[in-house]
Design a protein around this motif. Structure first.
Motif, PDB file in Angstrom:
ATOM      1  N   GLY A 115       1.223   1.238  -8.208  1.00 12.57           N
ATOM      2  CA  GLY A 115       2.207   1.369  -7.153  1.00 12.57           C
ATOM      3  C   GLY A 115       1.973   2.599  -6.302  1.00 12.57           C
ATOM      4  O   GLY A 115       2.253   2.614  -5.105  1.00 12.57           O
ATOM      5  N   LEU A 116       1.448   3.627  -6.944  1.00  8.28           N
ATOM      6  CA  LEU A 116       1.302   4.915  -6.271  1.00  8.28           C
ATOM      7  C   LEU A 116       0.302   5.735  -7.072  1.00  8.28           C
ATOM      8  O   LEU A 116       0.140   5.529  -8.262  1.00  8.28           O
ATOM      9  CB  LEU A 116       2.662   5.622  -6.249  1.00  8.28           C
ATOM     10  CG  LEU A 116       2.778   6.949  -5.499  1.00  8.28           C
ATOM     11  CD1 LEU A 116       2.769   6.685  -4.003  1.00  8.28           C
ATOM     12  CD2 LEU A 116       4.077   7.657  -5.864  1.00  8.28           C
ATOM     13  N   TRP A 117      -0.356   6.672  -6.382  1.00  5.20           N
ATOM     14  CA  TRP A 117      -1.239   7.588  -7.098  1.00  5.20           C
ATOM     15  C   TRP A 117      -1.263   8.917  -6.347  1.00  5.20           C
ATOM     16  O   TRP A 117      -1.390   8.925  -5.117  1.00  5.20           O
ATOM     17  CB  TRP A 117      -2.659   7.023  -7.202  1.00  5.20           C
ATOM     18  CG  TRP A 117      -3.606   7.938  -7.915  1.00  5.20           C
ATOM     19  CD1 TRP A 117      -4.580   8.718  -7.364  1.00  5.20           C
ATOM     20  CD2 TRP A 117      -3.644   8.187  -9.324  1.00  5.20           C
ATOM     21  NE1 TRP A 117      -5.234   9.436  -8.337  1.00  5.20           N
ATOM     22  CE2 TRP A 117      -4.676   9.142  -9.556  1.00  5.20           C
ATOM     23  CE3 TRP A 117      -2.902   7.721 -10.421  1.00  5.20           C
ATOM     24  CZ2 TRP A 117      -4.982   9.612 -10.831  1.00  5.20           C
ATOM     25  CZ3 TRP A 117      -3.224   8.202 -11.688  1.00  5.20           C
ATOM     26  CH2 TRP A 117      -4.257   9.124 -11.885  1.00  5.20           C
ATOM     27  N   PRO A 118      -1.122  10.018  -7.057  1.00  6.14           N
ATOM     28  CA  PRO A 118      -1.190  11.332  -6.406  1.00  6.14           C
ATOM     29  C   PRO A 118      -2.556  11.964  -6.613  1.00  6.14           C
ATOM     30  O   PRO A 118      -2.846  12.475  -7.703  1.00  6.14           O
ATOM     31  CB  PRO A 118      -0.107  12.130  -7.152  1.00  6.14           C
ATOM     32  CG  PRO A 118      -0.016  11.470  -8.505  1.00  6.14           C
ATOM     33  CD  PRO A 118      -0.665  10.115  -8.452  1.00  6.14           C
ATOM     34  N   PRO A 119      -3.425  11.954  -5.630  1.00  5.63           N
ATOM     35  CA  PRO A 119      -4.799  12.427  -5.827  1.00  5.63           C
ATOM     36  C   PRO A 119      -4.885  13.947  -6.027  1.00  5.63           C
ATOM     37  O   PRO A 119      -4.048  14.701  -5.529  1.00  5.63           O
ATOM     38  CB  PRO A 119      -5.505  12.040  -4.521  1.00  5.63           C
ATOM     39  CG  PRO A 119      -4.618  11.059  -3.852  1.00  5.63           C
ATOM     40  CD  PRO A 119      -3.239  11.413  -4.276  1.00  5.63           C
ATOM     41  N   LEU A 120      -5.914  14.365  -6.747  1.00  9.18           N
ATOM     42  CA  LEU A 120      -6.103  15.789  -7.025  1.00  9.18           C
ATOM     43  C   LEU A 120      -7.351  16.338  -6.346  1.00  9.18           C
ATOM     44  O   LEU A 120      -7.685  17.511  -6.530  1.00  9.18           O
ATOM     45  CB  LEU A 120      -6.174  16.047  -8.534  1.00  9.18           C
ATOM     46  CG  LEU A 120      -7.295  15.408  -9.357  1.00  9.18           C
ATOM     47  CD1 LEU A 120      -8.647  16.059  -9.131  1.00  9.18           C
ATOM     48  CD2 LEU A 120      -6.953  15.477 -10.825  1.00  9.18           C
TER      49      LEU A 120
ATOM     50  N   LEU B  65       0.810  -1.220   0.000  1.00 15.08           N
ATOM     51  CA  LEU B  65       0.000   0.000   0.000  1.00 15.08           C
ATOM     52  C   LEU B  65       0.838   1.263   0.000  1.00 15.08           C
ATOM     53  O   LEU B  65       0.312   2.357  -0.089  1.00 15.08           O
ATOM     54  CB  LEU B  65      -0.929  -0.008   1.220  1.00 15.08           C
ATOM     55  CG  LEU B  65      -1.979  -1.121   1.161  1.00 15.08           C
ATOM     56  CD1 LEU B  65      -2.565  -1.391   2.526  1.00 15.08           C
ATOM     57  CD2 LEU B  65      -3.070  -0.759   0.173  1.00 15.08           C
ATOM     58  N   GLY B  66       2.137   1.134   0.150  1.00 13.78           N
ATOM     59  CA  GLY B  66       2.913   2.370   0.244  1.00 13.78           C
ATOM     60  C   GLY B  66       4.346   2.274  -0.223  1.00 13.78           C
ATOM     61  O   GLY B  66       5.259   2.495   0.554  1.00 13.78           O
ATOM     62  N   GLU B  67       4.570   1.925  -1.466  1.00 14.43           N
ATOM     63  CA  GLU B  67       5.908   2.012  -2.053  1.00 14.43           C
ATOM     64  C   GLU B  67       6.969   1.249  -1.276  1.00 14.43           C
ATOM     65  O   GLU B  67       7.779   1.850  -0.575  1.00 14.43           O
ATOM     66  CB  GLU B  67       6.367   3.465  -2.152  1.00 14.43           C
ATOM     67  CG  GLU B  67       5.515   4.328  -3.041  1.00 14.43           C
ATOM     68  CD  GLU B  67       6.008   5.758  -2.995  1.00 14.43           C
ATOM     69  OE1 GLU B  67       6.828   6.112  -3.834  1.00 14.43           O
ATOM     70  OE2 GLU B  67       5.571   6.508  -2.102  1.00 14.43           O
ATOM     71  N   GLY B  68       6.949  -0.055  -1.361  1.00 14.76           N
ATOM     72  CA  GLY B  68       8.054  -0.810  -0.796  1.00 14.76           C
ATOM     73  C   GLY B  68       7.822  -1.346   0.598  1.00 14.76           C
ATOM     74  O   GLY B  68       8.767  -1.723   1.274  1.00 14.76           O
ATOM     75  N   LEU B  69       6.570  -1.372   1.031  1.00 13.27           N
ATOM     76  CA  LEU B  69       6.298  -1.956   2.341  1.00 13.27           C
ATOM     77  C   LEU B  69       6.218  -3.473   2.202  1.00 13.27           C
ATOM     78  O   LEU B  69       5.849  -3.986   1.157  1.00 13.27           O
ATOM     79  CB  LEU B  69       4.970  -1.429   2.895  1.00 13.27           C
ATOM     80  CG  LEU B  69       4.923   0.075   3.080  1.00 13.27           C
ATOM     81  CD1 LEU B  69       3.530   0.500   3.515  1.00 13.27           C
ATOM     82  CD2 LEU B  69       5.935   0.509   4.119  1.00 13.27           C
ATOM     83  N   THR B  70       6.564  -4.174   3.263  1.00 17.69           N
ATOM     84  CA  THR B  70       6.524  -5.631   3.203  1.00 17.69           C
ATOM     85  C   THR B  70       5.394  -6.210   4.035  1.00 17.69           C
ATOM     86  O   THR B  70       5.085  -7.379   3.922  1.00 17.69           O
ATOM     87  CB  THR B  70       7.845  -6.227   3.706  1.00 17.69           C
ATOM     88  OG1 THR B  70       8.073  -5.739   5.031  1.00 17.69           O
ATOM     89  CG2 THR B  70       8.995  -5.808   2.814  1.00 17.69           C
ATOM     90  N   GLU B  71       4.780  -5.387   4.890  1.00 17.49           N
ATOM     91  CA  GLU B  71       3.702  -5.917   5.721  1.00 17.49           C
ATOM     92  C   GLU B  71       2.775  -4.789   6.150  1.00 17.49           C
ATOM     93  O   GLU B  71       3.127  -3.615   6.063  1.00 17.49           O
ATOM     94  CB  GLU B  71       4.288  -6.595   6.971  1.00 17.49           C
ATOM     95  CG  GLU B  71       5.091  -5.613   7.820  1.00 17.49           C
ATOM     96  CD  GLU B  71       5.589  -6.213   9.118  1.00 17.49           C
ATOM     97  OE1 GLU B  71       5.807  -7.433   9.144  1.00 17.49           O
ATOM     98  OE2 GLU B  71       5.736  -5.462  10.091  1.00 17.49           O
ATOM     99  N   SER B  72       1.604  -5.164   6.593  1.00 12.66           N
ATOM    100  CA  SER B  72       0.642  -4.204   7.106  1.00 12.66           C
ATOM    101  C   SER B  72      -0.154  -4.884   8.196  1.00 12.66           C
ATOM    102  O   SER B  72      -0.230  -6.110   8.250  1.00 12.66           O
ATOM    103  CB  SER B  72      -0.317  -3.735   6.005  1.00 12.66           C
ATOM    104  OG  SER B  72       0.385  -3.119   4.963  1.00 12.66           O
ATOM    105  N   GLU B  73      -0.784  -4.054   9.023  1.00 17.10           N
ATOM    106  CA  GLU B  73      -1.608  -4.614  10.087  1.00 17.10           C
ATOM    107  C   GLU B  73      -3.074  -4.399   9.748  1.00 17.10           C
ATOM    108  O   GLU B  73      -3.481  -3.320   9.354  1.00 17.10           O
ATOM    109  CB  GLU B  73      -1.277  -3.920  11.414  1.00 17.10           C
ATOM    110  CG  GLU B  73      -2.094  -4.474  12.583  1.00 17.10           C
ATOM    111  CD  GLU B  73      -1.844  -3.713  13.881  1.00 17.10           C
ATOM    112  OE1 GLU B  73      -0.752  -3.151  14.031  1.00 17.10           O
ATOM    113  OE2 GLU B  73      -2.760  -3.677  14.715  1.00 17.10           O
ATOM    114  N   ILE B  74      -3.862  -5.457   9.882  1.00 19.18           N
ATOM    115  CA  ILE B  74      -5.308  -5.324   9.704  1.00 19.18           C
ATOM    116  C   ILE B  74      -5.828  -4.681  10.987  1.00 19.18           C
ATOM    117  O   ILE B  74      -5.783  -5.287  12.053  1.00 19.18           O
ATOM    118  CB  ILE B  74      -5.982  -6.690   9.528  1.00 19.18           C
ATOM    119  CG1 ILE B  74      -5.271  -7.514   8.460  1.00 19.18           C
ATOM    120  CG2 ILE B  74      -7.475  -6.520   9.277  1.00 19.18           C
ATOM    121  CD1 ILE B  74      -5.766  -7.395   7.088  1.00 19.18           C
TER     122      ILE B  74
END
Lengths: 490, 367
Positions: free
Chosen positions: B69-74, A10-19
């Motif tokens: 991978g990414l999106w910049p919202p407007l 979800l954020g450019e290069g993260l490997t894990e997230s928490e639900i």
């Protein structure tokens, strides 16, 4: 047709997230882009919109679980025509070796590998390599084999089988469930061998010099700023190496052990950090200290232990301090209050939920004893024993971790005298008990060896002024110095 | 235009034609520049704004689903982008940052071209000369130099084409926009510096880097400036037309500060709740560019159920196409990364390519 939604990066290069929270349940019918969960990454808390329209058939992770990118989190039953592209299910995302196993021509139905789904992270947070076709396979499979038997952990050891605890997949996931989750167990067993050491810190000219002199920089200890290896270090090493080796001097330098270990911030550590930062930067802390001759308390404890009325109860200085705190709190109620910023009010509690800081294998937790002011000494003793045992077993229920009104931290068990404890967020005070030590002290006009303890009290200056804080601490101290003083206070 | 009727402004020289509640206010200096905007044009401006917002929410969802991978919202900046983008001539050339997806929409970009960069498939989503818009510039502010250079070229060619550069408030602290302004003023280049002041340079509030209104800097470079309500599509149109007219008639550059607000995160990797005051955001929510135009249309009896239904259907249709196009994108061959580094191969690049081929062959199923 069943489709899996795999946790994306979800954020450019993260490997894990928490639900953080599920907003759907098995059996629900969801629409495309309907928010199905709240997920926290290292960067942000975000809403997860459903990539499919269909019926939820399974939630693979519980709320609160930390999930590797690429691991399936929800399965949907999707109407067949809506899922012409078969990319969602089938080959597990983490096992790139398998999905790429055949020749490219043999797979006309190319897997549309979604962004972030390719590299499943290993325990070191790096993307997993596809297995090499040459000699690499042997090492890889050897590393994987042992993981089939779950690595014994304190948690799993106390449970009959891993499968018996399906309600908490975060804690005891069956090791064979998926390659992505099983990987850490395998990696940790041989992490020292497989993980490269940090590159030595040096500058290009120094690296050239080391190369010219035949010096292996990983064996050189840097003396410069931030352990930078200097020319002098390289020269000194080369000189030493040229001289006959003295094994004793050489040994500490020769290790290839890692100089740094990176540990993901999660779980209890993460929550502790957040709570401490919130507390430290919200409540203006004041700390006060009082050193008390607790010899009479220790004598009282000895007497009580011998008395039949207290047989079978575990009585410790903590029990007495807890009781003394109840008495002192009744006389200084502002120490048992809460700052309600939202409503612009101070909430004074007429009950005491006594928090006890407990060091557990999973980290620091502060469970509390509800309505502790109503408990007798034996009642407190039983409650304290239960609380610490439950906490150490990692089984404290969420309700016992919230709603505390004041806390005690027993740093004395670590042989420490005093400190400036940080408030458990939302509480007005925290009392640290120091170690009981025999020290020379004034006693009846003479210097005698007495049993001494230092009390450290931190309080929230928004709620408590120096006067009330000091009186409270003095009251606790007075009781410990002479338990009979309680008679003058109740 | 450095001077205007200050009675029309509620914020020390902010040009406004449409108040947040949808009331149309008269402005002697600016009205004539939007006199041709009839009911149909108003409705079509509204439709464009709704559609680009819908594209934005769909792309954000695609990112959350692992498709981008990414999106910049407007979101929140629709009026600034549609109001300016719609005034441009086809031969004008846009040099934008990564957030001007609404401007790209006005230029007629293909939806898949809008997304392929953010899916990591290519360095540029479209052929710049197909829509006269340069590839999205991720380097902060450097597109101002590109725009100024392009404008100088137009000047040399003797055409009345205008270059417009879009950048944010954060970029104004960079060297490039300031250098570009020096050159643009010196050569009286036909270029427009269009600053969307959305109040946040990622997490840094604009007040930290601009002690005075950003528009007030330009006159120091010898460039006339306007400070317009960036959530007022008519004011943005009027200001951009004034600037275009000045550039086309050989009178040099103009600086426009469109005062707007980034209602969403900086990008999908950002969490604005960590630094944005809820009350501040609510204050701007009340100035939303789309609801303001909606209220104006309502007051003119143009906001019929049939109309809004059609607009929403169009937006949903576009969103479906965006999704379909995104999912249908074919990933490029790994070796294609070497194809467009230089127009002709170099021995140095060939060696890298050979090494990469060998590297790929070490994997099962490698090429």
């Amino acid at each position: 047709m069943i489709k899996d939604f795999k946790l994306p990066d979800l954020g450019e290069g993260l490997t894990e997230s928490e639900i953080v929270k599920w907003q759907i349940a098995v059996g629900d019918t969801v629409e495309l882009n309907q928010v199905i969960a709240e997920v926290e990454t290292a960067k942000a808390v975000v809403d997860l919109p459903s990539p499919f329209a269909g019926k939820v058939t399974a939630l693979h992770e519980a709320a609160g679980a930390t999930v590797q990118v690429g691991a399936p989190i929800v399965s949907f039953d999707v109407p067949a025509e809506a899922g012409a592209d078969d990319s969602g299910d089938g080959t597990a995302a983490g096992s790139g070796a398998d999905s790429e196993g055949g020749t490219p021509e043999a797979k006309p139905e190319r897997q549309s590998v979604l962004v972030g789904y390719g590299p499943a992270a290993e325990s070191d947070g790096r993307p997993k390599r596809r297995r090499r076709s040459g000699n690499g396979g042997g090492a890889g499979s050897a590393g994987v084999a042992p993981q089939a038997t779950a690595e014994p952990t304190p948690e799993s050891a106390t449970k009959p089988t891993p499968e018996s605890a399906p309600e908490d997949p975060a804690e005891a996931t069956p090791a064979a469930a998926s390659p992505a989750q099983a990987a850490p167990a395998a990696a940790s067993s041989n992490s020292a061998a497989s993980k490269p050491a940090e590159r030595p810190r040096s500058t290009p000219p120094v690296r050239k010099m080391a190369k010219d002199l035949g010096v292996d920089l990983t064996r050189v200890t840097g003396t410069g700023r931030d352990r930078l290896i200097t020319r002098a270090d390289v020269q000194a090493f080369a000189d030493t190496a040229a001289a006959p080796e003295t094994p004793g001097a050489q040994a500490p330098r020769s290790g290839t052990a890692e100089r740094e270990v990176r540990i993901p911030i999660k779980g209890v550590r993460k929550h502790t950090a957040a709570a401490m930062v919130r507390s430290a930067f919200t409540a203006p802390h004041v700390s006060e200290f009082l050193t008390v001759d607790v010899t009479p308390t220790m004598e009282l404890l000895a007497k009580l232990k011998d008395s039949s009325a207290f047989a079978g109860y575990r009585l410790t200085p903590l029990t007495i301090v807890s009781k003394a705190l109840m008495v002192a709190l009744a006389r200084n109620p502002s120490l048992n209050s809460r700052w309600d910023e939202e409503n612009g009010e101070i909430v004074q509690m007429n009950y005491v939920n006594l928090g006890i800081a407990a060091a557990t294998p999973r980290g620091l937790v502060v469970p509390n004893i509800k309505d502790a002011e109503q408990l007798s000494l034996t009642g407190l003793s039983t409650a304290l024993t239960d609380l610490t045992e439950t906490a150490r077993a990692g089984k404290t229920s969420p309700e016992n971790l919230s709603g505390g009104t004041i806390s005690i931290t027993n740093i004395g068990v670590f042989g420490i005298d005093a400190g400036t404890p940080i408030l458990n967020p939302g509480e007005a005070a925290i009392l640290a008990m120091g170690a009981v030590r025999k020290q020379p002290w004034e006693y009846q006009g003479e210097i005698a060896l007495r049993q001494m303890m230092t009390l450290s009290l931190s309080f929230d200056h928004r709620l408590v002024d120096g006067e009330q804080g000091s009186k409270f601490l003095a009251d606790v101290g007075a009781i410990l110095a002479e338990p009979g003083m309680v008679l003058t206070m109740v | 235009m450095s001077t205007h009727d200050s009675s029309s402004a509620d914020d020390g020289g902010l040009v406004q034609l449409l108040l947040p509640d949808g009331e149309r206010i008269a402005d002697a200096g600016y009205d004539k520049w939007v006199a041709d905007v009839d009911d149909d044009q108003l409705k079509s401006l509204y439709e464009d704004m709704v559609v680009v917002r819908r594209i934005d929410t769909e792309a954000t969802a695609l990112q959350r689903q692992g498709e981008l991978g990414l999106w910049p919202p407007l979101i929140g900046q629709e009026a600034a982008q549609i109001g300016s983008g719609r005034t441009l001539r086809q031969d004008d050339f846009v040099f934008a940052s990564y957030r001007e997806n609404g401007v790209a929409y006005c230029r007629g970009v293909e939806y898949t071209d809008l997304l392929r960069v953010w899916r990591g498939h290519t360095h540029s989503g479209w052929n710049p000369y197909d829509i006269n818009m340069a590839p999205s510039q991720v380097i902060i502010g450097s597109q101002t130099l590109h725009a100024t250079g392009y404008a100088l070229g137009c000047q040399q060619d003797g055409v009345d084409t205008v270059a417009i550069s879009y950048f944010g408030d954060g970029a104004t602290s960079q060297g490039d926009p300031n250098e570009a302004m020096v050159f643009a003023a010196s050569f009286q280049a036909p270029v427009i510096f269009f600053c969307q002041n959305n109040q946040w340079a990622i997490s840094e509030p604009v007040g930290l880097q601009a002690r005075a209104p950003i528009a007030s800097r330009a006159p120091g470079f010898g460039i006339p400036s306007m400070r317009v309500d960036g959530n007022d599509v008519l004011a943005v149109m009027a200001a951009t037309r004034i600037a275009l007219d000045r550039a086309r008639s050989g009178n040099g550059p103009t600086y426009i500060e469109a005062v707007t607000y980034r209602m969403g995160p900086h990008t999908t990797s950002d969490d604005p709740s960590r630094y944005v005051d809820v009350l501040e955001r609510e204050g701007w929510q009340a100035k939303d560019p789309i609801s303001r135009l909606e209220a104006y249309l309502q007051s003119r009896g143009l906001l019929t159920d049939e109309f809004t239904g059609r607009v929403n259907a169009t937006a949903d249709d576009v969103a479906a196409k965006v999704r379909e196009g995104c999912l249908g994108l074919e990933p490029p061959e790994p070796l294609s990364v070497f194809d467009h580094v230089y127009s002709e191969p170099t021995s140095w690049l060939e060696r890298q390519k050979d090494e990469y081929v060998q590297y790929l062959q070490t994997f099962e199923g490698g090429q």
